[in-house]
Design an enzyme around this catalytic site. Structure first.
Site, mmCIF file in Angstrom:
data_model
loop_
_atom_site.group_PDB
_atom_site.id
_atom_site.type_symbol
_atom_site.label_atom_id
_atom_site.label_comp_id
_atom_site.label_asym_id
_atom_site.label_seq_id
_atom_site.Cartn_x
_atom_site.Cartn_y
_atom_site.Cartn_z
ATOM 1 N N LEU A 31 17.900 11.507 1.554
ATOM 2 C CA LEU A 31 17.595 10.842 0.298
ATOM 3 C C LEU A 31 17.374 11.841 -0.832
ATOM 4 O O LEU A 31 17.495 11.489 -2.001
ATOM 5 C CB LEU A 31 16.352 9.962 0.454
ATOM 6 C CG LEU A 31 16.492 8.791 1.438
ATOM 7 C CD1 LEU A 31 15.150 8.091 1.610
ATOM 8 C CD2 LEU A 31 17.550 7.805 0.948
ATOM 9 N N GLY A 32 17.015 13.065 -0.514
ATOM 10 C CA GLY A 32 16.764 14.072 -1.544
ATOM 11 C C GLY A 32 15.767 15.090 -1.056
ATOM 12 O O GLY A 32 15.544 15.267 0.154
ATOM 13 N N MET A 35 7.434 18.984 -1.367
ATOM 14 C CA MET A 35 7.008 19.141 0.023
ATOM 15 C C MET A 35 8.156 19.568 0.923
ATOM 16 O O MET A 35 7.978 20.377 1.827
ATOM 17 C CB MET A 35 6.426 17.817 0.524
ATOM 18 C CG MET A 35 6.016 17.856 1.994
ATOM 19 S SD MET A 35 5.283 16.304 2.513
ATOM 20 C CE MET A 35 5.414 16.470 4.297
ATOM 21 N N VAL A 39 13.645 14.759 2.261
ATOM 22 C CA VAL A 39 13.355 13.348 2.508
ATOM 23 C C VAL A 39 14.585 12.699 3.134
ATOM 24 O O VAL A 39 15.697 12.837 2.614
ATOM 25 C CB VAL A 39 12.975 12.611 1.207
ATOM 26 C CG1 VAL A 39 12.501 11.197 1.526
ATOM 27 C CG2 VAL A 39 11.912 13.376 0.440
ATOM 28 N N LYS A 61 9.501 12.209 5.182
ATOM 29 C CA LYS A 61 9.364 13.455 4.424
ATOM 30 C C LYS A 61 8.979 14.575 5.384
ATOM 31 O O LYS A 61 7.962 14.475 6.077
ATOM 32 C CB LYS A 61 8.298 13.302 3.331
ATOM 33 C CG LYS A 61 8.625 12.234 2.299
ATOM 34 C CD LYS A 61 7.499 12.096 1.293
ATOM 35 C CE LYS A 61 7.889 11.144 0.161
ATOM 36 N NZ LYS A 61 8.075 9.760 0.633
ATOM 37 N N ASP A 75 0.620 13.447 -9.908
ATOM 38 C CA ASP A 75 2.002 13.675 -10.336
ATOM 39 C C ASP A 75 2.725 12.345 -10.520
ATOM 40 O O ASP A 75 3.854 12.171 -10.057
ATOM 41 C CB ASP A 75 2.733 14.551 -9.320
ATOM 42 C CG ASP A 75 4.048 15.115 -9.875
ATOM 43 O OD1 ASP A 75 4.188 15.168 -11.110
ATOM 44 O OD2 ASP A 75 4.919 15.489 -9.078
#
Length: 509
Positions: free
Chosen positions: A21-22, A26, A29, A43, A137
Protein backbone atom coordinates in the site's frame (compact mmCIF):
# COMPACT_ATOMS: atom_id res chain seq x y z
CA UNK A 1 -1.55 -0.62 -4.47
CA UNK A 2 1.59 -2.17 -5.96
CA UNK A 3 2.32 -5.90 -6.37
CA UNK A 4 4.61 -7.61 -3.88
CA UNK A 5 8.27 -7.53 -4.83
CA UNK A 6 10.63 -10.48 -4.74
CA UNK A 7 12.00 -9.33 -1.36
CA UNK A 8 8.54 -8.75 0.16
CA UNK A 9 7.07 -11.28 2.56
CA UNK A 10 3.91 -13.15 1.59
CA UNK A 11 2.83 -13.57 5.20
CA UNK A 12 3.09 -11.57 8.44
CA UNK A 13 1.79 -13.30 11.53
CA UNK A 14 -1.58 -14.82 10.67
CA UNK A 15 -2.11 -12.50 7.70
CA UNK A 16 -1.44 -13.36 4.06
CA UNK A 17 -0.23 -10.33 2.10
CA UNK A 18 -1.66 -9.27 -1.27
CA UNK A 19 0.21 -6.08 -2.16
CA UNK A 20 2.10 -2.99 -1.00
CA UNK A 21 0.00 0.00 0.00
CA UNK A 22 2.96 2.35 0.51
CA UNK A 23 5.50 3.34 3.13
CA UNK A 24 5.72 5.76 6.02
CA UNK A 25 7.94 6.91 8.85
CA UNK A 26 7.59 3.52 10.53
CA UNK A 27 8.21 1.33 7.49
CA UNK A 28 6.27 -0.51 4.79
CA UNK A 29 2.48 -0.94 4.70
CA UNK A 30 0.89 -4.01 3.12
CA UNK A 31 -2.64 -5.07 2.29
CA UNK A 32 -3.28 -8.31 4.13
CA UNK A 33 -6.10 -10.76 4.68
CA UNK A 34 -6.99 -12.44 7.95
CA UNK A 35 -7.75 -16.21 8.06
CA UNK A 36 -11.43 -15.26 8.09
CA UNK A 37 -11.09 -13.10 4.97
CA UNK A 38 -11.03 -9.66 6.63
CA UNK A 39 -8.86 -7.05 4.89
CA UNK A 40 -6.24 -5.37 7.09
CA UNK A 41 -3.40 -2.90 6.66
CA UNK A 42 -0.17 -4.40 8.06
CA UNK A 43 2.57 -1.93 9.02
CA UNK A 44 6.06 -3.45 9.34
CA UNK A 45 8.85 -1.52 11.07
CA UNK A 46 12.09 -0.72 9.32
CA UNK A 47 15.19 -2.74 10.16
CA UNK A 48 16.95 0.16 11.88
CA UNK A 49 13.94 0.72 14.15
CA UNK A 50 13.68 -2.98 14.94
CA UNK A 51 17.27 -2.86 16.24
CA UNK A 52 16.50 0.05 18.58
CA UNK A 53 15.36 -1.17 22.03
CA UNK A 54 13.92 2.26 22.86
CA UNK A 55 11.66 2.10 19.83
CA UNK A 56 10.51 -1.42 20.73
CA UNK A 57 9.56 -0.30 24.23
CA UNK A 58 7.68 2.75 22.98
CA UNK A 59 6.03 0.68 20.25
CA UNK A 60 4.88 -1.92 22.78
CA UNK A 61 3.39 0.76 25.05
CA UNK A 62 1.75 2.82 22.31
CA UNK A 63 0.22 -0.18 20.55
CA UNK A 64 -1.33 -1.32 23.82
CA UNK A 65 -2.89 2.13 24.24
CA UNK A 66 -3.93 2.36 20.58
CA UNK A 67 -5.82 -0.93 20.84
CA UNK A 68 -8.01 0.67 23.48
CA UNK A 69 -9.08 3.52 21.18
CA UNK A 70 -12.78 3.25 20.43
CA UNK A 71 -15.13 5.46 18.47
CA UNK A 72 -16.56 5.27 14.98
CA UNK A 73 -13.99 7.31 13.10
CA UNK A 74 -10.63 5.63 13.73
CA UNK A 75 -9.04 2.67 11.95
CA UNK A 76 -9.08 0.04 14.69
CA UNK A 77 -5.84 -1.69 15.68
CA UNK A 78 -6.67 -5.41 15.50
CA UNK A 79 -3.32 -7.14 16.05
CA UNK A 80 0.38 -6.48 16.67
CA UNK A 81 3.65 -8.19 17.56
CA UNK A 82 6.27 -6.02 19.24
CA UNK A 83 8.61 -9.02 19.71
CA UNK A 84 8.84 -10.03 16.05
CA UNK A 85 12.22 -9.64 14.29
CA UNK A 86 10.64 -6.53 12.77
CA UNK A 87 7.70 -5.32 14.88
CA UNK A 88 4.37 -4.96 13.09
CA UNK A 89 0.80 -3.99 13.72
CA UNK A 90 -2.38 -4.64 11.76
CA UNK A 91 -5.26 -2.21 11.54
CA UNK A 92 -8.66 -2.34 9.93
CA UNK A 93 -8.34 -1.67 6.19
CA UNK A 94 -10.43 1.34 5.22
CA UNK A 95 -11.75 1.24 1.66
CA UNK A 96 -11.30 4.72 0.25
CA UNK A 97 -8.77 7.37 -0.78
CA UNK A 98 -6.92 9.71 1.52
CA UNK A 99 -8.18 13.26 1.91
CA UNK A 100 -4.93 14.35 0.28
CA UNK A 101 -5.63 12.28 -2.83
CA UNK A 102 -9.30 13.28 -3.10
CA UNK A 103 -8.61 17.01 -2.88
CA UNK A 104 -5.55 16.86 -5.14
CA UNK A 105 -7.50 15.04 -7.86
CA UNK A 106 -10.97 16.59 -7.62
CA UNK A 107 -10.51 19.85 -5.75
CA UNK A 108 -11.87 21.08 -2.39
CA UNK A 109 -14.80 19.31 -0.78
CA UNK A 110 -18.19 21.05 -0.73
CA UNK A 111 -19.22 22.75 2.53
CA UNK A 112 -21.61 19.96 3.74
CA UNK A 113 -18.86 17.35 3.26
CA UNK A 114 -16.34 19.51 5.14
CA UNK A 115 -18.83 19.88 7.99
CA UNK A 116 -19.33 16.11 8.23
CA UNK A 117 -15.56 15.64 7.96
CA UNK A 118 -15.06 18.09 10.83
CA UNK A 119 -17.51 16.22 13.06
CA UNK A 120 -15.97 12.82 12.30
CA UNK A 121 -12.36 13.92 12.81
CA UNK A 122 -13.25 15.69 16.05
CA UNK A 123 -14.96 12.58 17.42
CA UNK A 124 -11.89 10.55 16.39
CA UNK A 125 -9.59 12.90 18.31
CA UNK A 126 -11.91 12.69 21.29
CA UNK A 127 -11.54 8.88 21.30
CA UNK A 128 -7.77 9.03 20.79
CA UNK A 129 -7.31 11.50 23.65
CA UNK A 130 -9.60 9.45 25.91
CA UNK A 131 -7.19 6.52 25.48
CA UNK A 132 -4.28 8.69 26.68
CA UNK A 133 -2.79 9.20 23.22
CA UNK A 134 -1.94 12.29 21.20
CA UNK A 135 -1.85 11.84 17.46
CA UNK A 136 0.96 14.35 16.77
CA UNK A 137 0.74 13.98 12.97
CA UNK A 138 -2.85 14.56 11.87
CA UNK A 139 -2.67 15.58 8.20
CA UNK A 140 -4.63 14.97 4.96
CA UNK A 141 -2.72 11.78 4.13
CA UNK A 142 -3.64 10.35 7.55
CA UNK A 143 -7.37 10.84 6.91
CA UNK A 144 -9.18 8.22 4.82
CA UNK A 145 -12.54 8.92 3.17
CA UNK A 146 -14.76 5.85 3.50
CA UNK A 147 -18.30 5.50 2.19
CA UNK A 148 -19.82 6.06 5.63
CA UNK A 149 -17.46 8.78 6.86
CA UNK A 150 -13.80 9.67 7.52
CA UNK A 151 -11.27 7.56 9.40
CA UNK A 152 -8.13 8.71 11.21
CA UNK A 153 -5.11 6.44 10.90
CA UNK A 154 -1.56 6.21 12.33
CA UNK A 155 -2.41 7.41 15.84
CA UNK A 156 0.24 6.28 18.34
CA UNK A 157 2.94 5.75 15.73
CA UNK A 158 4.39 9.26 16.00
CA UNK A 159 4.72 8.89 19.75
CA UNK A 160 6.42 5.51 19.32
CA UNK A 161 8.93 7.11 16.95
CA UNK A 162 9.55 10.12 19.15
CA UNK A 163 12.97 10.08 20.81
CA UNK A 164 14.40 7.53 18.39
CA UNK A 165 17.51 8.69 16.57
CA UNK A 166 16.36 9.37 13.01
CA UNK A 167 18.89 11.95 11.89
CA UNK A 168 20.89 9.38 9.99
CA UNK A 169 18.09 9.06 7.45
CA UNK A 170 17.17 12.74 7.54
CA UNK A 171 13.63 12.09 8.76
CA UNK A 172 11.38 14.72 10.20
CA UNK A 173 8.52 13.86 12.52
CA UNK A 174 5.42 15.81 11.65
CA UNK A 175 4.34 17.62 8.52
CA UNK A 176 5.08 21.33 7.96
CA UNK A 177 1.88 23.29 7.38
CA UNK A 178 0.02 21.09 9.88
CA UNK A 179 2.44 21.39 12.81
CA UNK A 180 1.36 23.42 15.83
CA UNK A 181 3.68 26.23 16.99
CA UNK A 182 4.54 24.29 20.15
CA UNK A 183 5.79 21.38 18.03
CA UNK A 184 7.92 23.72 15.95
CA UNK A 185 9.44 25.42 18.99
CA UNK A 186 10.06 22.13 20.80
CA UNK A 187 7.65 22.88 23.64
CA UNK A 188 5.48 20.20 25.20
CA UNK A 189 2.62 18.81 23.11
CA UNK A 190 -0.85 17.93 24.31
CA UNK A 191 -4.40 17.38 23.06
CA UNK A 192 -4.51 21.03 21.91
CA UNK A 193 -1.70 20.18 19.46
CA UNK A 194 -4.05 17.85 17.58
CA UNK A 195 -6.73 20.57 17.53
CA UNK A 196 -4.35 22.88 15.67
CA UNK A 197 -3.74 20.13 13.10
CA UNK A 198 -7.52 19.60 12.86
CA UNK A 199 -8.01 23.24 11.91
CA UNK A 200 -5.29 23.01 9.25
CA UNK A 201 -6.77 19.80 7.81
CA UNK A 202 -10.26 21.33 7.57
CA UNK A 203 -8.83 24.41 5.85
CA UNK A 204 -7.11 22.12 3.34
CA UNK A 205 -10.32 20.16 2.73
CA UNK A 206 -12.34 23.33 2.10
CA UNK A 207 -9.84 25.36 0.08
CA UNK A 208 -7.39 22.90 -1.49
CA UNK A 209 -4.37 24.25 0.39
CA UNK A 210 -3.18 24.55 3.96
CA UNK A 211 -3.90 27.69 5.99
CA UNK A 212 -0.27 28.77 5.69
CA UNK A 213 0.07 28.25 1.94
CA UNK A 214 2.82 26.22 0.34
CA UNK A 215 6.56 26.49 -0.03
CA UNK A 216 9.76 25.40 1.72
CA UNK A 217 9.59 23.84 5.16
CA UNK A 218 11.18 26.80 6.93
CA UNK A 219 8.71 29.22 5.30
CA UNK A 220 5.71 27.13 6.39
CA UNK A 221 7.05 26.90 9.93
CA UNK A 222 7.69 30.64 10.10
CA UNK A 223 4.13 31.42 8.95
CA UNK A 224 2.64 29.01 11.48
CA UNK A 225 4.62 30.73 14.23
CA UNK A 226 4.04 34.36 13.18
CA UNK A 227 1.38 34.82 10.48
CA UNK A 228 -2.40 34.66 10.58
CA UNK A 229 -3.92 31.70 8.70
CA UNK A 230 -5.61 32.22 5.34
CA UNK A 231 -9.15 30.83 5.59
CA UNK A 232 -10.76 32.22 2.45
CA UNK A 233 -13.16 29.61 1.06
CA UNK A 234 -14.35 28.19 4.36
CA UNK A 235 -18.10 28.34 4.97
CA UNK A 236 -19.35 30.88 7.50
CA UNK A 237 -20.43 28.17 9.97
CA UNK A 238 -16.90 26.68 10.09
CA UNK A 239 -14.51 29.60 9.68
CA UNK A 240 -14.88 30.64 13.33
CA UNK A 241 -14.17 27.23 14.83
CA UNK A 242 -11.27 26.61 12.43
CA UNK A 243 -9.74 29.96 13.33
CA UNK A 244 -10.09 29.07 17.03
CA UNK A 245 -8.33 25.74 16.47
CA UNK A 246 -5.46 27.56 14.74
CA UNK A 247 -4.83 29.90 17.65
CA UNK A 248 -1.09 30.02 18.34
CA UNK A 249 -1.73 29.74 22.08
CA UNK A 250 -2.69 26.14 22.96
CA UNK A 251 -4.60 27.33 26.03
CA UNK A 252 -7.03 29.29 23.85
CA UNK A 253 -7.86 26.45 21.48
CA UNK A 254 -11.20 24.67 21.96
CA UNK A 255 -11.50 21.11 23.20
CA UNK A 256 -12.98 18.43 20.90
CA UNK A 257 -16.24 18.66 22.85
CA UNK A 258 -16.42 22.41 22.30
CA UNK A 259 -15.72 21.95 18.59
CA UNK A 260 -18.58 19.46 18.30
CA UNK A 261 -20.92 21.86 20.12
CA UNK A 262 -20.03 24.66 17.69
CA UNK A 263 -20.44 22.43 14.64
CA UNK A 264 -23.88 21.28 15.73
CA UNK A 265 -25.72 18.08 14.92
CA UNK A 266 -24.98 16.12 11.77
CA UNK A 267 -27.76 14.27 9.98
CA UNK A 268 -27.23 10.50 9.53
CA UNK A 269 -26.06 9.36 6.09
CA UNK A 270 -28.48 8.38 3.35
CA UNK A 271 -29.32 4.83 2.26
CA UNK A 272 -26.12 4.31 0.28
CA UNK A 273 -23.91 5.90 2.95
CA UNK A 274 -21.50 7.59 0.56
CA UNK A 275 -23.79 10.51 -0.33
CA UNK A 276 -21.76 12.74 2.01
CA UNK A 277 -18.98 12.84 -0.60
CA UNK A 278 -19.05 14.60 -4.00
CA UNK A 279 -19.83 12.30 -6.93
CA UNK A 280 -16.24 11.93 -8.28
CA UNK A 281 -14.95 10.91 -4.84
CA UNK A 282 -17.85 8.45 -4.42
CA UNK A 283 -16.76 6.86 -7.68
CA UNK A 284 -13.19 6.69 -6.40
CA UNK A 285 -14.38 4.92 -3.23
CA UNK A 286 -16.26 2.40 -5.37
CA UNK A 287 -13.13 1.82 -7.46
CA UNK A 288 -11.16 1.09 -4.28
CA UNK A 289 -13.81 -1.42 -3.21
CA UNK A 290 -13.84 -3.10 -6.61
CA UNK A 291 -10.05 -3.27 -6.71
CA UNK A 292 -9.96 -4.81 -3.24
CA UNK A 293 -12.26 -7.66 -4.25
CA UNK A 294 -10.66 -8.29 -7.65
CA UNK A 295 -7.02 -8.31 -6.57
CA UNK A 296 -5.91 -11.95 -6.43
CA UNK A 297 -3.75 -13.20 -3.61
CA UNK A 298 -0.20 -14.00 -4.76
CA UNK A 299 0.86 -17.60 -5.08
CA UNK A 300 2.67 -18.73 -1.95
CA UNK A 301 5.90 -20.61 -2.68
CA UNK A 302 6.67 -23.86 -0.90
CA UNK A 303 9.04 -22.11 1.48
CA UNK A 304 7.05 -19.07 2.59
CA UNK A 305 9.04 -15.86 2.93
CA UNK A 306 8.66 -14.46 6.43
CA UNK A 307 11.30 -11.74 6.49
CA UNK A 308 9.98 -8.20 5.90
CA UNK A 309 11.55 -6.23 3.04
CA UNK A 310 14.87 -4.52 3.42
CA UNK A 311 16.62 -4.08 0.08
CA UNK A 312 13.57 -3.02 -1.93
CA UNK A 313 11.83 -1.01 0.76
CA UNK A 314 10.73 2.41 -0.44
CA UNK A 315 12.16 5.42 1.40
CA UNK A 316 10.00 6.50 4.34
CA UNK A 317 7.45 9.27 4.07
CA UNK A 318 8.73 12.68 5.16
CA UNK A 319 12.36 11.64 4.88
CA UNK A 320 15.08 13.68 3.32
CA UNK A 321 15.77 10.80 0.95
CA UNK A 322 12.29 10.87 -0.57
CA UNK A 323 10.84 8.49 -3.16
CA UNK A 324 13.76 8.55 -5.57
CA UNK A 325 17.50 8.25 -5.54
CA UNK A 326 20.53 9.55 -7.43
CA UNK A 327 21.99 7.03 -9.78
CA UNK A 328 24.46 7.29 -12.63
CA UNK A 329 22.86 6.09 -15.79
CA UNK A 330 22.77 7.23 -19.43
CA UNK A 331 19.84 9.37 -20.53
CA UNK A 332 16.74 7.62 -21.83
CA UNK A 333 16.27 7.09 -25.56
CA UNK A 334 13.93 9.11 -27.74
CA UNK A 335 10.15 9.08 -27.23
CA UNK A 336 8.26 5.94 -28.12
CA UNK A 337 4.59 5.58 -28.94
CA UNK A 338 1.96 5.64 -26.23
CA UNK A 339 0.99 1.99 -26.46
CA UNK A 340 0.55 1.23 -22.77
CA UNK A 341 4.25 0.50 -22.27
CA UNK A 342 7.08 2.81 -21.29
CA UNK A 343 7.14 6.19 -23.06
CA UNK A 344 10.43 8.11 -23.25
CA UNK A 345 11.33 11.67 -24.15
CA UNK A 346 14.65 13.48 -24.22
CA UNK A 347 15.90 16.91 -25.15
CA UNK A 348 17.70 17.44 -28.46
CA UNK A 349 20.69 19.81 -28.55
CA UNK A 350 21.20 19.79 -32.31
CA UNK A 351 18.42 22.27 -33.24
CA UNK A 352 19.80 24.84 -30.79
CA UNK A 353 23.29 24.53 -32.24
CA UNK A 354 21.97 24.91 -35.78
CA UNK A 355 19.91 27.96 -34.84
CA UNK A 356 22.90 29.53 -33.08
CA UNK A 357 25.13 28.98 -36.13
CA UNK A 358 22.51 30.51 -38.42
CA UNK A 359 22.15 33.53 -36.14
CA UNK A 360 25.91 34.10 -36.15
CA UNK A 361 26.00 33.93 -39.95
CA UNK A 362 23.02 36.28 -40.25
CA UNK A 363 24.58 38.67 -37.75
CA UNK A 364 27.82 38.90 -39.70
CA UNK A 365 25.92 39.25 -42.98
CA UNK A 366 23.75 42.08 -41.64
CA UNK A 367 26.74 43.82 -40.11
CA UNK A 368 28.71 43.52 -43.38
CA UNK A 369 25.81 44.75 -45.50
CA UNK A 370 25.07 47.71 -43.21
CA UNK A 371 28.79 48.60 -43.06
CA UNK A 372 29.16 48.58 -46.86
CA UNK A 373 25.98 50.56 -47.37
CA UNK A 374 26.77 53.13 -44.75
CA UNK A 375 29.86 54.71 -46.30
CA UNK A 376 30.68 57.52 -43.96
CA UNK A 377 27.15 57.65 -42.44
CA UNK A 378 27.57 57.16 -38.64
CA UNK A 379 23.91 56.14 -38.24
CA UNK A 380 24.35 53.16 -40.54
CA UNK A 381 27.49 52.15 -38.68
CA UNK A 382 25.46 52.12 -35.43
CA UNK A 383 22.81 50.00 -37.14
CA UNK A 384 25.50 47.59 -38.28
CA UNK A 385 26.88 47.22 -34.77
CA UNK A 386 23.41 46.77 -33.24
CA UNK A 387 22.47 44.12 -35.80
CA UNK A 388 25.59 42.15 -35.02
CA UNK A 389 25.14 42.50 -31.23
CA UNK A 390 21.50 41.35 -31.33
CA UNK A 391 22.31 38.27 -33.39
CA UNK A 392 25.35 37.51 -31.25
CA UNK A 393 23.24 37.67 -28.04
CA UNK A 394 20.56 35.39 -29.53
CA UNK A 395 23.20 32.93 -30.72
CA UNK A 396 24.89 32.94 -27.32
CA UNK A 397 21.55 32.23 -25.64
CA UNK A 398 20.96 29.18 -27.82
CA UNK A 399 24.53 27.96 -27.34
CA UNK A 400 24.25 28.20 -23.55
CA UNK A 401 20.97 26.31 -23.54
CA UNK A 402 22.39 23.66 -25.86
CA UNK A 403 25.44 23.23 -23.62
CA UNK A 404 23.30 22.30 -20.60
CA UNK A 405 23.12 18.69 -19.60
CA UNK A 406 20.35 16.90 -21.45
CA UNK A 407 16.99 16.17 -19.83
CA UNK A 408 15.09 12.90 -20.18
CA UNK A 409 11.61 11.83 -19.09
CA UNK A 410 10.33 8.26 -18.88
CA UNK A 411 6.69 7.38 -18.13
CA UNK A 412 5.40 3.93 -17.24
CA UNK A 413 2.66 2.24 -15.24
CA UNK A 414 4.85 2.28 -12.13
CA UNK A 415 5.71 5.99 -12.21
CA UNK A 416 8.03 8.41 -13.93
CA UNK A 417 11.77 8.87 -14.18
CA UNK A 418 13.28 12.33 -14.68
CA UNK A 419 16.94 12.65 -15.60
CA UNK A 420 19.35 15.52 -16.03
CA UNK A 421 22.70 14.46 -17.37
CA UNK A 422 23.65 11.25 -15.60
CA UNK A 423 21.54 11.91 -12.51
CA UNK A 424 18.01 10.65 -12.32
CA UNK A 425 14.99 10.70 -10.00
CA UNK A 426 12.56 7.78 -9.84
CA UNK A 427 9.07 8.88 -8.75
CA UNK A 428 6.36 6.23 -8.13
CA UNK A 429 2.83 7.35 -9.05
CA UNK A 430 1.68 6.76 -5.47
CA UNK A 431 3.86 9.69 -4.37
CA UNK A 432 2.53 12.09 -7.05
CA UNK A 433 -0.31 14.44 -6.10
CA UNK A 434 -0.43 16.26 -9.44
CA UNK A 435 1.51 16.46 -12.68
CA UNK A 436 0.92 18.91 -15.52
CA UNK A 437 2.54 20.80 -18.38
CA UNK A 438 2.95 24.47 -17.41
CA UNK A 439 4.33 27.60 -19.04
CA UNK A 440 3.68 29.37 -22.31
CA UNK A 441 3.98 27.76 -25.74
CA UNK A 442 7.62 28.81 -26.08
CA UNK A 443 8.98 27.27 -22.84
CA UNK A 444 6.62 24.59 -21.47
CA UNK A 445 7.76 22.36 -18.58
CA UNK A 446 6.52 19.12 -17.06
CA UNK A 447 6.00 19.91 -13.36
CA UNK A 448 5.21 17.40 -10.60
CA UNK A 449 3.76 18.04 -7.15
CA UNK A 450 4.35 15.34 -4.52
CA UNK A 451 1.80 14.09 -2.02
CA UNK A 452 1.93 15.46 1.48
CA UNK A 453 4.95 14.18 3.40
CA UNK A 454 7.11 13.23 0.41
CA UNK A 455 10.21 15.20 -0.52
CA UNK A 456 12.77 14.72 -3.31
CA UNK A 457 16.32 13.57 -2.59
CA UNK A 458 18.27 16.36 -0.88
CA UNK A 459 20.86 16.55 -3.68
CA UNK A 460 18.10 17.07 -6.24
CA UNK A 461 15.71 19.47 -4.47
CA UNK A 462 15.99 23.00 -5.83
CA UNK A 463 19.29 22.24 -7.59
CA UNK A 464 18.95 19.72 -10.39
CA UNK A 465 15.18 20.12 -10.69
CA UNK A 466 14.12 23.67 -9.88
CA UNK A 467 11.00 24.43 -7.86
CA UNK A 468 7.80 25.85 -9.35
CA UNK A 469 4.94 26.95 -7.05
CA UNK A 470 5.49 24.04 -4.68
CA UNK A 471 6.27 21.55 -7.45
CA UNK A 472 9.41 20.55 -9.35
CA UNK A 473 10.31 21.19 -12.98
CA UNK A 474 11.21 17.81 -14.44
CA UNK A 475 11.44 18.18 -18.21
CA UNK A 476 11.63 21.12 -20.68
CA UNK A 477 9.21 20.20 -23.46
CA UNK A 478 10.75 20.96 -26.85
CA UNK A 479 12.65 24.05 -25.71
CA UNK A 480 15.27 23.67 -28.43
CA UNK A 481 12.80 22.70 -31.16
CA UNK A 482 10.82 24.80 -33.58
CA UNK A 483 7.24 25.79 -32.92
CA UNK A 484 5.65 22.86 -34.74
CA UNK A 485 8.00 20.26 -33.24
CA UNK A 486 7.48 21.71 -29.77
CA UNK A 487 3.70 21.65 -30.17
CA UNK A 488 3.86 18.04 -31.36
CA UNK A 489 5.99 16.98 -28.37
CA UNK A 490 3.64 18.82 -25.99
CA UNK A 491 0.74 16.78 -27.38
CA UNK A 492 2.75 13.55 -27.03
CA UNK A 493 3.76 14.34 -23.43
CA UNK A 494 0.17 15.23 -22.48
CA UNK A 495 -1.14 12.04 -24.07
CA UNK A 496 1.44 9.93 -22.23
CA UNK A 497 0.61 11.61 -18.91
CA UNK A 498 -3.12 11.17 -19.47
CA UNK A 499 -2.52 7.46 -20.15
CA UNK A 500 -0.06 6.60 -17.39
CA UNK A 501 -1.03 9.17 -14.71
CA UNK A 502 -4.78 9.15 -15.06
CA UNK A 503 -5.46 10.19 -11.48
CA UNK A 504 -2.62 12.67 -11.07
CA UNK A 505 -2.59 14.30 -14.51
CA UNK A 506 -3.90 17.86 -14.62
CA UNK A 507 -4.81 18.66 -18.25
CA UNK A 508 -5.02 22.45 -17.67
CA UNK A 509 -2.37 24.48 -19.48
Amino acid sequence: MRPLGTADPTRIGAYSLRGRLGSGAMGTVYLGTSPGGRAVAVKVARTDLADDPEFRERFRREVAMARSVGGFWTATVVDADSEAPQPWLATEYVVGPTLQQAVSEYGPLPAPAVRRLAAGLTEALQAIHAAGLIHRDLKPSNVLLAADGPRVIDFGISQALEGVRLTATGEFLGTPGFLAPEQISGAGVGPATDLFALGAVLAFAATGQGPFGSGPTDALMYRAMHDEPTLDGLSSDLVGVVRACLDRDPARRPTPGQVLDRIGGIDPPGPDGSDWLPAPVQTLVQQYATHLHTTPAPEVPSAERQAPPVAEQAPPSGSGVGPGELERRPAAPAASATDGGTVRFRTNRLPGLIIAACQVVVGFALAGWAGQASGSDPVMRVVAVLAFVVMFVLATRHLIRSARRGFALELSRQGLMAAKGRRRWQIPWETVARVRVVGDRSEPWVVVWLVDGWTPPRKLAGRVFRTYHGGYRLYPVGHQDGRRSRAREMDEVRSALAWHARRAFDPSA
